[in-house]
Scaffold this motif. Structure first.
Motif, PDB file in Angstrom:
ATOM      1  N   LYS A  19      25.142 122.833 -37.717  1.00  0.00           N
ATOM      2  CA  LYS A  19      24.304 122.176 -36.998  1.00  0.00           C
ATOM      3  C   LYS A  19      25.065 121.278 -35.833  1.00  0.00           C
ATOM      4  CE  LYS A  19      20.305 119.111 -37.913  1.00  0.00           C
ATOM      5  NZ  LYS A  19      19.663 118.140 -38.758  1.00  0.00           N
ATOM      6  N   LEU A  20      24.679 121.647 -34.505  1.00  0.00           N
ATOM      7  CA  LEU A  20      25.127 120.809 -33.575  1.00  0.00           C
ATOM      8  C   LEU A  20      24.189 119.449 -33.157  1.00  0.00           C
ATOM      9  CD1 LEU A  20      25.983 123.471 -31.178  1.00  0.00           C
ATOM     10  CD2 LEU A  20      27.374 122.699 -32.869  1.00  0.00           C
ATOM     11  N   SER A  21      24.853 118.345 -32.960  1.00  0.00           N
ATOM     12  CA  SER A  21      24.171 117.266 -32.592  1.00  0.00           C
ATOM     13  C   SER A  21      24.652 116.784 -31.131  1.00  0.00           C
ATOM     14  CB  SER A  21      24.478 116.070 -33.528  1.00  0.00           C
ATOM     15  OG  SER A  21      24.186 116.576 -34.686  1.00  0.00           O
ATOM     16  N   CYS A  22      23.793 116.328 -30.258  1.00  0.00           N
ATOM     17  CA  CYS A  22      24.046 115.746 -29.117  1.00  0.00           C
ATOM     18  C   CYS A  22      23.117 114.263 -29.049  1.00  0.00           C
ATOM     19  CB  CYS A  22      23.369 116.711 -27.656  1.00  0.00           C
ATOM     20  SG  CYS A  22      23.671 116.082 -26.485  1.00  0.00           S
ATOM     21  N   ALA A  23      24.187 113.328 -28.859  1.00  0.00           N
ATOM     22  CA  ALA A  23      23.545 111.978 -28.766  1.00  0.00           C
ATOM     23  C   ALA A  23      23.615 111.451 -27.124  1.00  0.00           C
ATOM     24  CB  ALA A  23      24.636 111.084 -29.675  1.00  0.00           C
ATOM     25  N   ALA A  24      22.477 111.133 -26.820  1.00  0.00           N
ATOM     26  CA  ALA A  24      22.471 110.526 -25.374  1.00  0.00           C
ATOM     27  C   ALA A  24      22.360 109.210 -25.323  1.00  0.00           C
ATOM     28  CB  ALA A  24      21.079 111.132 -25.012  1.00  0.00           C
ATOM     29  N   SER A  25      22.868 108.870 -24.212  1.00  0.00           N
ATOM     30  CA  SER A  25      22.665 107.372 -23.916  1.00  0.00           C
ATOM     31  C   SER A  25      22.277 107.190 -22.329  1.00  0.00           C
ATOM     32  CB  SER A  25      24.125 106.431 -24.471  1.00  0.00           C
ATOM     33  OG  SER A  25      25.110 107.186 -23.814  1.00  0.00           O
ATOM     34  N   ALA A  33      12.974 116.361 -21.282  1.00  0.00           N
ATOM     35  CA  ALA A  33      13.152 117.670 -21.865  1.00  0.00           C
ATOM     36  C   ALA A  33      14.874 117.751 -22.092  1.00  0.00           C
ATOM     37  CB  ALA A  33      12.830 118.772 -21.105  1.00  0.00           C
ATOM     38  N   MET A  34      15.243 118.287 -23.470  1.00  0.00           N
ATOM     39  CA  MET A  34      16.660 118.617 -23.604  1.00  0.00           C
ATOM     40  C   MET A  34      16.896 120.159 -23.669  1.00  0.00           C
ATOM     41  SD  MET A  34      17.677 115.551 -23.472  1.00  0.00           S
ATOM     42  CE  MET A  34      19.417 115.698 -24.160  1.00  0.00           C
ATOM     43  N   GLY A  35      18.084 120.434 -23.612  1.00  0.00           N
ATOM     44  CA  GLY A  35      18.568 122.054 -23.595  1.00  0.00           C
ATOM     45  C   GLY A  35      19.899 122.118 -24.432  1.00  0.00           C
ATOM     46  N   TRP A  36      20.156 123.193 -24.944  1.00  0.00           N
ATOM     47  CA  TRP A  36      21.454 123.733 -25.465  1.00  0.00           C
ATOM     48  C   TRP A  36      21.622 124.998 -24.637  1.00  0.00           C
ATOM     49  CZ3 TRP A  36      24.796 121.020 -28.226  1.00  0.00           C
ATOM     50  CH2 TRP A  36      24.566 119.942 -29.040  1.00  0.00           C
ATOM     51  N   TYR A  37      22.823 124.783 -24.041  1.00  0.00           N
ATOM     52  CA  TYR A  37      23.422 126.053 -23.416  1.00  0.00           C
ATOM     53  C   TYR A  37      24.790 126.443 -23.936  1.00  0.00           C
ATOM     54  CZ  TYR A  37      20.208 125.079 -19.504  1.00  0.00           C
ATOM     55  OH  TYR A  37      19.299 124.821 -18.647  1.00  0.00           O
ATOM     56  N   ARG A  38      25.136 127.768 -23.766  1.00  0.00           N
ATOM     57  CA  ARG A  38      26.476 128.072 -24.210  1.00  0.00           C
ATOM     58  C   ARG A  38      27.280 128.908 -23.064  1.00  0.00           C
ATOM     59  NH1 ARG A  38      24.716 132.270 -29.192  1.00  0.00           N
ATOM     60  NH2 ARG A  38      23.704 133.902 -27.653  1.00  0.00           N
ATOM     61  N   GLN A  39      28.543 129.059 -23.177  1.00  0.00           N
ATOM     62  CA  GLN A  39      29.304 129.567 -22.457  1.00  0.00           C
ATOM     63  C   GLN A  39      30.482 130.530 -22.926  1.00  0.00           C
ATOM     64  OE1 GLN A  39      30.754 127.549 -18.858  1.00  0.00           O
ATOM     65  NE2 GLN A  39      30.971 129.611 -17.609  1.00  0.00           N
ATOM     66  N   ALA A  40      30.457 131.589 -22.961  1.00  0.00           N
ATOM     67  CA  ALA A  40      31.339 132.513 -23.868  1.00  0.00           C
ATOM     68  C   ALA A  40      32.653 132.678 -22.665  1.00  0.00           C
ATOM     69  CB  ALA A  40      30.932 133.912 -24.248  1.00  0.00           C
ATOM     70  N   PRO A  41      33.688 132.984 -23.088  1.00  0.00           N
ATOM     71  CA  PRO A  41      34.749 133.150 -22.126  1.00  0.00           C
ATOM     72  C   PRO A  41      34.534 134.337 -21.042  1.00  0.00           C
ATOM     73  CG  PRO A  41      35.764 132.893 -24.338  1.00  0.00           C
ATOM     74  CD  PRO A  41      34.263 132.801 -24.405  1.00  0.00           C
ATOM     75  N   GLY A  42      34.783 133.926 -19.560  1.00  0.00           N
ATOM     76  CA  GLY A  42      34.306 134.920 -18.741  1.00  0.00           C
ATOM     77  C   GLY A  42      32.897 135.385 -18.583  1.00  0.00           C
ATOM     78  N   TYR A  93      29.295 125.264 -26.451  1.00  0.00           N
ATOM     79  CA  TYR A  93      28.021 125.037 -26.713  1.00  0.00           C
ATOM     80  C   TYR A  93      27.865 123.459 -25.755  1.00  0.00           C
ATOM     81  CZ  TYR A  93      26.560 128.725 -29.519  1.00  0.00           C
ATOM     82  OH  TYR A  93      26.171 129.957 -30.069  1.00  0.00           O
ATOM     83  N   TYR A  94      26.902 123.522 -24.733  1.00  0.00           N
ATOM     84  CA  TYR A  94      26.714 122.335 -24.048  1.00  0.00           C
ATOM     85  C   TYR A  94      25.236 121.718 -24.374  1.00  0.00           C
ATOM     86  CZ  TYR A  94      30.973 123.756 -21.503  1.00  0.00           C
ATOM     87  OH  TYR A  94      32.074 124.245 -21.128  1.00  0.00           O
ATOM     88  N   CYS A  95      25.056 120.562 -24.288  1.00  0.00           N
ATOM     89  CA  CYS A  95      23.957 119.731 -24.271  1.00  0.00           C
ATOM     90  C   CYS A  95      23.586 119.618 -22.737  1.00  0.00           C
ATOM     91  CB  CYS A  95      24.255 118.545 -25.189  1.00  0.00           C
ATOM     92  SG  CYS A  95      22.519 117.496 -24.994  1.00  0.00           S
ATOM     93  N   ASN A  96      22.364 119.480 -22.417  1.00  0.00           N
ATOM     94  CA  ASN A  96      21.927 119.450 -21.057  1.00  0.00           C
ATOM     95  C   ASN A  96      20.508 118.493 -20.933  1.00  0.00           C
ATOM     96  OD1 ASN A  96      19.781 120.665 -19.023  1.00  0.00           O
ATOM     97  ND2 ASN A  96      21.557 120.221 -17.902  1.00  0.00           N
ATOM     98  N   GLU A  98      18.169 117.366 -17.247  1.00  0.00           N
ATOM     99  CA  GLU A  98      18.036 117.242 -15.810  1.00  0.00           C
ATOM    100  C   GLU A  98      19.396 117.955 -15.266  1.00  0.00           C
ATOM    101  OE1 GLU A  98      15.463 115.765 -14.071  1.00  0.00           O
ATOM    102  OE2 GLU A  98      14.572 116.049 -16.132  1.00  0.00           O
ATOM    103  N   ASP A  99      20.240 117.149 -14.506  1.00  0.00           N
ATOM    104  CA  ASP A  99      21.790 117.590 -13.899  1.00  0.00           C
ATOM    105  C   ASP A  99      22.805 117.031 -14.907  1.00  0.00           C
ATOM    106  OD1 ASP A  99      22.262 115.197 -11.258  1.00  0.00           O
ATOM    107  OD2 ASP A  99      21.280 114.972 -13.300  1.00  0.00           O
ATOM    108  N   LYS A 100      22.514 116.527 -15.823  1.00  0.00           N
ATOM    109  CA  LYS A 100      23.698 115.934 -16.620  1.00  0.00           C
ATOM    110  C   LYS A 100      24.032 117.091 -18.085  1.00  0.00           C
ATOM    111  CE  LYS A 100      23.053 112.171 -14.436  1.00  0.00           C
ATOM    112  NZ  LYS A 100      23.936 111.763 -13.220  1.00  0.00           N
ATOM    113  N   TRP A 101      25.331 117.119 -18.026  1.00  0.00           N
ATOM    114  CA  TRP A 101      25.902 117.725 -19.004  1.00  0.00           C
ATOM    115  C   TRP A 101      26.851 117.140 -20.194  1.00  0.00           C
ATOM    116  CZ3 TRP A 101      24.456 122.939 -19.514  1.00  0.00           C
ATOM    117  CH2 TRP A 101      23.749 123.365 -18.297  1.00  0.00           C
ATOM    118  N   GLY A 102      26.957 117.460 -21.411  1.00  0.00           N
ATOM    119  CA  GLY A 102      28.117 117.091 -22.223  1.00  0.00           C
ATOM    120  C   GLY A 102      29.184 117.590 -21.945  1.00  0.00           C
ATOM    121  N   GLN A 103      30.314 117.316 -22.813  1.00  0.00           N
ATOM    122  CA  GLN A 103      31.669 117.966 -22.535  1.00  0.00           C
ATOM    123  C   GLN A 103      31.669 119.216 -23.304  1.00  0.00           C
ATOM    124  OE1 GLN A 103      30.789 115.838 -24.904  1.00  0.00           O
ATOM    125  NE2 GLN A 103      31.741 116.348 -26.881  1.00  0.00           N
TER     126      GLN A 103
END
Length: 111
Positions: A19-25, A33-42, A93-96, A98-103
């Motif tokens: 279970k992933l969590s994303c805390a926003a401030s 609206a909030m989104g989860w994205y993911r990026q695999a190598p390459g 896995y990234y939280c998003n 608007e144009d803001k992204w987590g680490q």
């Protein structure tokens, strides 16, 4: 200043759950609206799941029935429950919003 901080990633065997969590401030969380994205190598970063301010959800075809996105506006947090994980779910896995992204948080599915 908007901050998105993900947590909950890790190493899990195929068929397992995380279970992933994303805390926003720095934002009025409930109206975004909030989104989860993911990026695999390459590979390109892709949408995994999204949740509107009103709670409606959308999922990538590859995760439908296995992943669930939810939000707790009182805690300014969005979650991604991931069940029946597969090798191909391995990614950062990234939280998003608007144009803001987590680490990002690494999810590795491996036997």
């Amino acid at each position: 200043q908007v901050q998105l901080v993900e947590s909950g990633g890790g190493l899990v065997q195929p068929g397992g759950s995380l279970k992933l969590s994303c805390a926003a401030s720095g934002i009025v969380f409930s109206i975004y609206a909030m989104g989860w994205y993911r990026q695999a190598p390459g590979k390109q970063r892709k949408l995994v799941a999204g949740i509107a301010s009103g709670g409606s959800t959308t999922y990538a075809t590859s995760v439908k029935g296995r992943f669930t996105i939810s939000r707790d506006n009182a805690k300014n947090t969005v979650y991604l429950q991931m069940n029946n994980l597969k090798l191909e779910d391995t990614a950062v896995y990234y939280c998003n919003t608007e144009d803001k992204w987590g680490q990002g948080t690494q999810v590795t599915v491996s036997s």
